[in-house]
Design a protein around this motif. Structure first.
Motif, short mmCIF file in Angstrom:
data_model
loop_
_atom_site.label_atom_id
_atom_site.label_comp_id
_atom_site.label_asym_id
_atom_site.label_seq_id
_atom_site.Cartn_x
_atom_site.Cartn_y
_atom_site.Cartn_z
N VAL A 224 38.81 33.42 29.98
CA VAL A 224 37.43 33.46 29.46
C VAL A 224 36.62 32.30 30.03
CG1 VAL A 224 36.02 33.20 27.39
CG2 VAL A 224 38.00 34.73 27.36
N ASN A 227 35.81 32.98 33.58
CA ASN A 227 35.21 34.30 33.83
C ASN A 227 36.11 35.13 34.75
OD1 ASN A 227 32.84 33.92 32.28
ND2 ASN A 227 31.94 32.72 33.94
N TYR A 229 37.85 38.09 35.09
CA TYR A 229 37.93 39.42 34.49
C TYR A 229 39.18 40.18 34.94
CZ TYR A 229 33.13 38.29 33.31
OH TYR A 229 32.02 37.67 32.82
N LEU A 232 41.91 39.28 32.58
CA LEU A 232 41.70 39.93 31.29
C LEU A 232 42.16 41.39 31.32
CD1 LEU A 232 38.18 38.53 30.26
CD2 LEU A 232 40.41 37.91 29.29
N LYS A 253 37.74 41.59 26.42
CA LYS A 253 37.67 40.34 25.67
C LYS A 253 37.75 40.61 24.17
CE LYS A 253 34.72 36.29 24.97
NZ LYS A 253 33.45 35.63 25.36
N ASP A 257 40.92 39.54 21.66
CA ASP A 257 40.57 38.71 20.51
C ASP A 257 41.02 39.38 19.22
OD1 ASP A 257 39.14 36.34 19.42
OD2 ASP A 257 37.85 37.87 18.52
#
Length: 270
Positions: A224, A227, A229, A232, A253, A257
């Motif tokens: 995060v 950045n 991605y 992720l 994201k 979470d």
């Protein structure tokens, strides 16, 4: 600072901060102060004249006692790292630790190799000088100091110029010295802030372990911030693969979470 990246069995990358040459130097100095303090107090409080008289001046007995007194200093680094999980007192104060390059705790064999090869890293030229002096060659005091300093510099030069700040002993034992964070913040643990009214979405998160959750959170936070991605996406895919969750989130994201919060919800309430 240099970083060490390790891929876990869950195919997730974990990053460690490698200890700098300065941190290792100060830890080395602290450890040597402790060693010299021990030697000083040993000779201050032990009555060697009484020992000499008791054994009738027996040269070999006196030498044996000297060896026994120096044993704690000789093996200080070895037994400290084994007993203190990769740390000496100096390393503890500087918050650095020895680990295996694969991220595991080094074996006793690894620690022994590191300790034994200190001879090359820090004492090689000193040993050469002692050997030459034993042959009866004339030596100057300035030369002794110079050789001693150069001998100590070998290990530090390797630490500075190798990719992972490894001295010769580290390279052979396949170990690195990492820097531990100054403090453990709430955000650095697997815990998440959840309210009493929180409603979980993914019961299958209980298939994860605490270590899995920690790895997910560490990787998630770093991705995060950067950045990143792609990471992720990979993390989301791996979580779904391990847990069998059918995601209701379209955003990576938000999904990760929610997984972390759900894991805390179910594990804290059990």
């Amino acid at each position: 600072m240099k970083r060490l990246q390790i891929k876990t069995a869950q195919n997730v990358d974990i990053n460690f901060t490698i200890a700098t040459g300065g941190q290792r130097l100060f830890a080395f100095i602290i450890d040597n102060i402790i060693k010299f303090a021990y030697i000083y107090f040993a000779y201050q409080f032990l009555n060697f004249r009484l020992i000499d008289d008791s054994f009738g001046g027996d040269h070999w007995t006196i030498k044996a006692i000297d060896v026994l007194i120096f044993l704690p200093v000789t093996f200080y680094s070895l037994y400290s790292e084994i007993l203190l999980n990769g740390q000496t007192l100096g390393k503890m104060l500087l918050k650095i630790r020895v680990i295996h390059r694969d991220g595991f705790k080094p074996s006793i064999t690894d620690y022994t190799i590191r300790w034994f090869l200190r001879t090359i890293d820090f004492n090689l030229f000193s040993l050469i000088f002692i050997y030459l002096a034993s042959l009866g060659l004339d030596t100057e005091e300035e030369l002794l100091v110079f050789v001693f300093i150069v001998g100590k510099l070998v290990g530090f030069l390797l630490i500075i110029f190798t990719e992972k700040n490894q001295r010769f002993g580290d390279l052979i034992a396949n170990t690195v010295v990492i820097y531990l964070k100054d403090d453990v913040k709430f955000s650095d643990t697997i815990l998440e802030t959840i309210t009493e009214s929180y409603k979980p979405l993914y019961p299958s998160v209980i298939r994860l372990s605490d270590n899995d959750a920690r790895i997910i959170k560490d990787t998630f936070n770093m991705a995060v911030k950067a950045n990143d991605y792609n990471t992720l996406v990979k993390l989301r895919t791996k979580i779904i693969e391990v847990t069998g969750i059918k995601s209701t989130h379209k955003n990576d994201k938000a999904f990760i979470d929610a997984v972390l919060k759900d894991y805390n919800y179910y594990t804290q309430s059990m």
